[in-house]
Design an enzyme around this catalytic site. Structure first.
Site, PDB file in Angstrom:
ATOM      1  NE  ARG A  16      -1.394   1.722   3.693  1.00 51.39           N
ATOM      2  CZ  ARG A  16      -0.755   2.872   3.868  1.00 51.39           C
ATOM      3  NH1 ARG A  16      -1.007   3.897   3.080  1.00 51.39           N
ATOM      4  NH2 ARG A  16       0.147   2.997   4.823  1.00 51.39           N
ATOM      5  CB  VAL A  17       1.840   3.938  -1.986  1.00 50.22           C
ATOM      6  CG1 VAL A  17       3.121   3.113  -2.042  1.00 50.22           C
ATOM      7  CG2 VAL A  17       1.039   3.770  -3.256  1.00 50.22           C
ATOM      8  CB  SER A  18      -0.437   7.653   1.329  1.00 48.00           C
ATOM      9  OG  SER A  18      -0.094   6.956   2.491  1.00 48.00           O
ATOM     10  CB  THR A  19      -0.359  10.009  -2.927  1.00 47.53           C
ATOM     11  OG1 THR A  19       1.044   9.789  -3.090  1.00 47.53           O
ATOM     12  CG2 THR A  19      -0.612  10.739  -1.618  1.00 47.53           C
ATOM     13  CD  GLN A  51       3.339   7.785  -1.545  1.00 44.68           C
ATOM     14  OE1 GLN A  51       2.296   7.261  -1.220  1.00 44.68           O
ATOM     15  NE2 GLN A  51       4.250   8.208  -0.679  1.00 44.68           N
TER      16      GLN A  51
END
Length: 184
Positions: free
Chosen positions: A9-12, A15
Site C-alpha cells: 500500500r502507498v498513500s497517494t 507513489q
C-alpha cells in the site's frame, strides 16, 4: 495447502508500489494485493478487506512494514485479532514481526504505537504549517464551491432551494446555509 499472500500500500496515486511488490515476491508471496489508499483508516481499502477475507487458517500475510497495514493502534489491533481468529499469521519483511511468536506479537504492538505517534506528529506539523500560512496571508482556504452570483440569479428567477441545488450540483442544505446569510 497454505498460501503466502502479500499486501502492498502507498498513500497517494503518484507513489509507486513496485519496490514493495518486489520485496513481497522475494519473501515468497505468490499472490499480492496492492492499493493506493491512506493508511489512517481501513475504510475503503478493498484490497486489504479482500485479502483478510480470503486468507485461511495456516496462511501467512506479508507486508514490508507494519505501517503499510495500519497507522492506528485500533485498526492494527482489529486486523491482528481478525487474522488470529482465522489462524492466519502476519509477517513483515523489514521488521522482526511474526504473529506466530510472542516476541513477534510484542514487537508488532510496539511498532503500532510508533506508527500512530508518527501520524499524530505529522498532522500536528501540517496544522502548524496551515496556521503559519494563514498568518502570512498565503493560505486562503479552499476555493468556494458555491457560485453566489448564480444562486442569486436562480432565486431572482423564482426557483426554490431544491431546484437550485439540482441545477448547481450541490446539496440543498448548502443552498439553505447560503440564503439566510444573503437575505438577512
Amino acid at each position: 495447502m497454505t498460501q503466502i499472500y502479500g499486501y502492498a500500500r502507498v498513500s497517494t496515486t503518484d507513489q509507486d508500489l513496485t519496490i514493495q511488490e518486489a520485496a513481497l515476491r522475494a519473501a515468497g508471496a505468490t499472490i499480492i494485493r496492492s492499493e493506493k489508499k491512506s493508511g489512517t483508516t481501513t475504510e475503503g481499502r478493498d484490497e486489504l478487506a479482500t485479502l483478510i477475507e480470503f486468507a485461511r487458517a495456516g496462511d501467512t500475510i506479508i507486508v514490508t512494514r507494519i505501517d503499510r497495514l495500519a497507522r492506528s493502534i485500533a485498526d492494527l489491533a482489529t486486523i491482528v485479532r481478525t487474522l488470529e481468529k482465522k489462524g492466519v499469521h502476519l509477517k513483515a519483511t523489514e521488521q522482526p514481526i511474526d504473529t506466530g511468536s510472542p516476541a513477534g506479537r510484542a514487537f508488532l504492538q510496539m511498532l503500532g504505537v510508533f506508527a500512530e505517534f508518527e501520524t499524530a506528529i505529522r498532522k500536528e506539523r501540517q496544522l502548524e504549517g496551515i496556521a503559519k500560512a494563514k498568518r502570512d496571508g498565503v493560505y486562503k482556504g479552499r476555493k468556494a464551491s458555491i457560485d453566489a452570483d448564480r444562486i442569486n440569479e436562480l432565486v431572482a428567477a423564482g426557483k426554490g432551494a431544491t431546484e437550485i441545488a439540482k441545477e448547481l450540483g450541490i446539496g440543498r442544505a448548502s443552498v439553505y446555509r447560503y440564503l439566510p446569510s444573503k437575505t438577512a
